[in-house]
Design a protein around this motif. Structure first.
Motif, PDB file in Angstrom:
ATOM      1  N   LEU A 171       0.817  -1.209   0.000  1.00  0.00           N
ATOM      2  CA  LEU A 171       0.000   0.000   0.000  1.00  0.00           C
ATOM      3  C   LEU A 171       0.854   1.264   0.000  1.00  0.00           C
ATOM      4  O   LEU A 171       0.420   2.308  -0.491  1.00  0.00           O
ATOM      5  N   PRO A 174       2.676   1.744  -4.253  1.00  0.00           N
ATOM      6  CA  PRO A 174       1.836   1.154  -5.311  1.00  0.00           C
ATOM      7  C   PRO A 174       2.448   1.257  -6.708  1.00  0.00           C
ATOM      8  O   PRO A 174       2.014   0.548  -7.621  1.00  0.00           O
ATOM      9  N   GLU A 180       6.417  -4.550  -5.588  1.00  0.00           N
ATOM     10  CA  GLU A 180       5.065  -5.116  -5.530  1.00  0.00           C
ATOM     11  C   GLU A 180       5.085  -6.611  -5.818  1.00  0.00           C
ATOM     12  O   GLU A 180       4.460  -7.406  -5.103  1.00  0.00           O
ATOM     13  N   ARG A 205      -1.920  -5.319 -11.338  1.00  0.00           N
ATOM     14  CA  ARG A 205      -2.982  -4.826 -10.467  1.00  0.00           C
ATOM     15  C   ARG A 205      -4.223  -4.580 -11.311  1.00  0.00           C
ATOM     16  O   ARG A 205      -4.152  -3.944 -12.368  1.00  0.00           O
ATOM     17  N   SER A 214      -7.874  -3.688  -2.991  1.00  0.00           N
ATOM     18  CA  SER A 214      -6.823  -3.782  -4.004  1.00  0.00           C
ATOM     19  C   SER A 214      -6.730  -5.229  -4.458  1.00  0.00           C
ATOM     20  O   SER A 214      -6.630  -6.133  -3.626  1.00  0.00           O
ATOM     21  N   TYR A 216      -4.851  -8.070  -7.005  1.00  0.00           N
ATOM     22  CA  TYR A 216      -3.649  -8.375  -7.788  1.00  0.00           C
ATOM     23  C   TYR A 216      -3.840  -9.730  -8.466  1.00  0.00           C
ATOM     24  O   TYR A 216      -4.281 -10.693  -7.852  1.00  0.00           O
TER      25      TYR A 216
END
Length: 307
Positions: A171, A174, A180, A205, A214, A216
């Motif tokens: 978070l 991003p 990520e 994402r 969120s 993924y």
């Protein structure tokens, strides 16, 4: 009466030694540099003096990357793993290099077995709050590798708060794609939903209609052009600074798979099953005939976490 001049010549022939393979405790000749570097780290480790330790740690890193025979065993018996844990917890100038070295060592199964006793799990988690993105990257890689095939280390890392720390990084950064990806892989491996690096998982994402969520989406390449493993990671906020994490793994079959087997339907989603043999391929076909709902998964984990 004089003595005649006498010259004595001595010759010495070195006895032939029997050739033998080095035992586990003997360093291989090509790893003498590694042995010297490990010894220096062991002696200097408690002082953590950057100028003295850095070249030795770089030597170990280089040799481990080369995968020299016997190198992993030398690291195990050297006793340097607790020193690396101490270096991480100290969070000094050597933190980035130490995290990078630990991440590389975690590739070797014989080495990562000792991570738990050496305290490297909690030490790696302690640096996941670092503002240095390189530290975060290498620490997450190390966590992902060490937990991939070890239920003991998975339990340890979960108990020590690996999930909220990894979610916080997701978070916080991003737009950092590399960071990520390693955090998502680490989340999957810590939760027991193992994602091997060799699978070549590609993450993206995706948009979500739910506020505060969120999502993924990770896809591994097709196996023999027929199927791919699909991983979904959903991070949902259900209260201020409180999140739930849901991880699901599916199997997706391509249209070429169905054409090969006389199927007219389009590519579908199925509960996870490995595709390592023909018998497993049959299991996928059986799942398709039962019309299993797309939302159903045989492999899923849900966590509730506080950030």
């Amino acid at each position: 009466m004089g003595h005649p001049n006498v010259s004595l010549i001595y010759t010495y022939t070195e006895p032939q030694r029997k050739k033998h393979k080095p035992s586990r405790l003997e360093p291989y000749p090509q790893n003498d540099n590694l042995n010297n570097a490990l010894g220096a780290i062991r002696v200097l480790g408690l002082e953590l003096i950057e100028d003295e330790l850095k070249p030795h740690m770089n030597t170990v890193l280089t040799i481990i990357k080369e995968r020299n025979k016997g190198a992993a065993e030398q690291v195990v018996i050297s006793g340097i793993l607790p020193i690396l844990a101490l270096s991480l917890r100290t969070r000094g100038p050597l933190t980035v290099l130490t995290a990078k070295l630990v991440a590389e060592l975690a590739k070797e199964s014989v080495i990562r077995k000792g991570f738990g006793d050496a305290g490297l799990g909690p030490a790696l988690l302690s640096v996941l709050t670092s503002p240095d993105q390189d530290v975060l990257l290498y620490a997450a890689i190390a966590i992902s590798r060490m937990s991939y095939d070890s239920s003991k280390l998975q339990e340890l890392l979960l108990r020590r708060g690996a999930v909220p720390r990894l979610v916080a990084i997701l978070l916080r950064y991003p737009d950092k794609e590399a960071l990520e990806e390693v955090c998502l892989q680490a989340l999957c491996n810590v939760s027991g939903m193992g994602v091997a690096e060799e699978a070549g998982m590609v993450w993206e994402r995706v948009s979500s209609l739910r506020p505060g969520e969120s999502v993924y989406h990770g896809i591994s390449p097709h196996t023999c052009g027929f199927a791919s493993s699909v991983t979904l990671v959903c991070v949902s906020q259900w209260a201020p600074a409180q999140y739930s994490v849901k991880i699901e793994v599916f199997q997706r079959c391509s249209s070429s798979f169905w054409n090969l087997h006389g199927k007219k339907q389009r590519a579908s989603w199925f509960p996870f099953s490995s595709l390592g043999s023909c018998s497993n391929l049959c299991k996928v076909i059986q799942f398709s005939t039962k019309k299993v709902p797309r939302t159903k998964s045989l492999r899923s984990r849900v966590f509730h976490t506080l950030l």
